[in-house]
Write a protein that holds these residues in place. Structure first.
Motif, PDB file in Angstrom:
ATOM      1  N   ILE A 171      -1.213 -11.009   2.332  1.00 27.17           N
ATOM      2  CA  ILE A 171       0.159 -11.070   1.965  1.00 27.17           C
ATOM      3  C   ILE A 171       0.411  -9.839   0.933  1.00 27.17           C
ATOM      4  O   ILE A 171      -0.498  -9.210   0.604  1.00 27.17           O
ATOM      5  CB  ILE A 171       0.413 -12.274   0.981  1.00 27.17           C
ATOM      6  CG1 ILE A 171      -0.668 -12.568  -0.005  1.00 27.17           C
ATOM      7  CG2 ILE A 171       0.306 -13.533   1.946  1.00 27.17           C
ATOM      8  CD1 ILE A 171      -0.142 -13.777  -0.844  1.00 27.17           C
ATOM      9  N   SER A 206       0.038  -6.754   6.906  1.00 26.82           N
ATOM     10  CA  SER A 206      -1.330  -6.817   6.414  1.00 26.82           C
ATOM     11  C   SER A 206      -2.078  -5.728   7.609  1.00 26.82           C
ATOM     12  O   SER A 206      -3.242  -5.531   6.962  1.00 26.82           O
ATOM     13  CB  SER A 206      -1.796  -8.297   6.511  1.00 26.82           C
ATOM     14  OG  SER A 206      -2.037  -8.509   7.946  1.00 26.82           O
ATOM     15  N   THR A 257       4.419 -10.814   7.347  1.00 23.88           N
ATOM     16  CA  THR A 257       3.243 -10.521   6.409  1.00 23.88           C
ATOM     17  C   THR A 257       2.027 -10.142   7.227  1.00 23.88           C
ATOM     18  O   THR A 257       1.120  -9.474   6.876  1.00 23.88           O
ATOM     19  CB  THR A 257       2.973 -11.916   5.544  1.00 23.88           C
ATOM     20  OG1 THR A 257       3.003 -12.945   6.531  1.00 23.88           O
ATOM     21  CG2 THR A 257       4.277 -11.957   4.436  1.00 23.88           C
TER      22      THR A 257
END
Length: 313
Positions: A105, A97, A93
């Protein structure tokens, strides 16, 4: 002295600015995939492995690979989605990102099935970790029931950390004006849930994601036909060849890469280029950069998914 220090600081800032701009140049302005991981469920290296394939990672951590997952980014809307939630969910994640603005997220997660490398990452959405609020989790019916009725996953549902979104086989789900997702059932060891691959549509382009499947001949559909219809195909490459592990490989049926290449040898060169092999067991020599196996795959016109690579969609 102060002037020199100030000039040095300005120089460093200019360098970082140029690097950032150069990175931005390389990011597509249209939807694209980010390969978040390429290893089989247990990762690479694998637990308690004393083989040379794993031992070399202990002295060179750059050889380690995260578990198979891909991210889909739409830079036009600043949205992202993840396909499978692996044990490496935290790192993945974070990686995803970096391709969106002000988001830690993804906007949703699509699960393929109930084996450990494909859904257990959602545990980090619970109260012991980030305590997320209604993270959309897209699942098939059996997977949905499994998460709702078995702890600790059911706690994620009752605490509203996740919001389960029901999918239907061969039925398209529209995510935005460009992108839609269609789950397709594939044969696999379905002890707890069904198993799906995903057709991902972007306006006039299509991608296929099937990280886990039994032998292609067990499927009631033609993988060759699918490859001809799509623009990108991420396909199960768990094992390179028979005899790769010290157990009966009929217990863990997957299409060997050698078998897949033979099956796909009648495809045109353009169709072969669509294929990205992914989901490598720790014993698979395709994890090794510059290996004979890698060279064989490339010479025959296929691609190998590489962690943190971008594939324009």
């Amino acid at each position: 002295m102060k002037v020199k220090s100030l000039l040095y600081i300005i120089f460093i800032l200019c360098v970082f600015s140029c690097v950032k701009k150069e990175k931005l140049k390389n990011i597509p302005s249209v939807p694209y995939f980010v390969v978040l991981g390429v290893a089989q469920d247990a990762g690479y290296p694998q637990i308690a492995c004393k083989k040379e394939c794993c031992l070399k990672t202990y002295t060179n951590s750059s050889l380690e690979r995260m578990v198979s997952s891909i991210g889909l980014v739409d830079p036009i809307t600043n949205e992202s989605w993840m396909f499978d939630a692996t044990p490496d969910f935290t790192k993945q994640t974070k990686l995803l990102s970096t391709y969106t603005k002000n988001k830690d997220i993804p906007d949703g997660i699509f699960l393929t099935h109930g084996h450990i490398g494909h859904y257990t990452g959602i545990m980090f959405l619970g109260r012991e970790a980030m305590s997320a609020t209604k993270m959309p989790i897209y699942t098939m019916p059996r997977m949905k029931t499994y998460l709702e009725t078995n702890g600790p996953w059911s706690q994620l549902v009752t605490n509203n950390n996740i919001e389960l979104k029901a999918l239907k086989k061969d039925s398209s789900l529209v995510l935005n004006e460009r992108i839609s997702i269609t789950p397709i059932l594939v044969p696999h060891r379905d002890e707890y849930t069904e198993t799906v691959g995903y057709l991902i549509n972007n306006t006039s382009k299509k991608a296929l994601f099937i990280p886990d499947v039994d032998k292609w001949e067990k499927w009631d559909r033609s993988i060759v036909d699918y490859i001809k219809q799509v623009d990108i195909a991420f396909l199960d490459a768990t094992f390179f060849k028979n005899g790769e592990i010290n157990r009966d490989m009929n217990e863990v049926p997957h299409p060997f890469v050698e078998e897949s290449m033979k099956l796909f040898e009648g495809l045109t060169n353009d169709d072969k280029k669509k294929i990205y092999f992914i989901h490598f067991n720790h014993t698979n020599p395709l994890l090794g950069e510059g290996s004979d196996a890698e060279n064989r795959v490339k010479e025959r016109g296929f691609n190998i998914a590489k962690q943190n690579s971008i594939i324009k969609f």
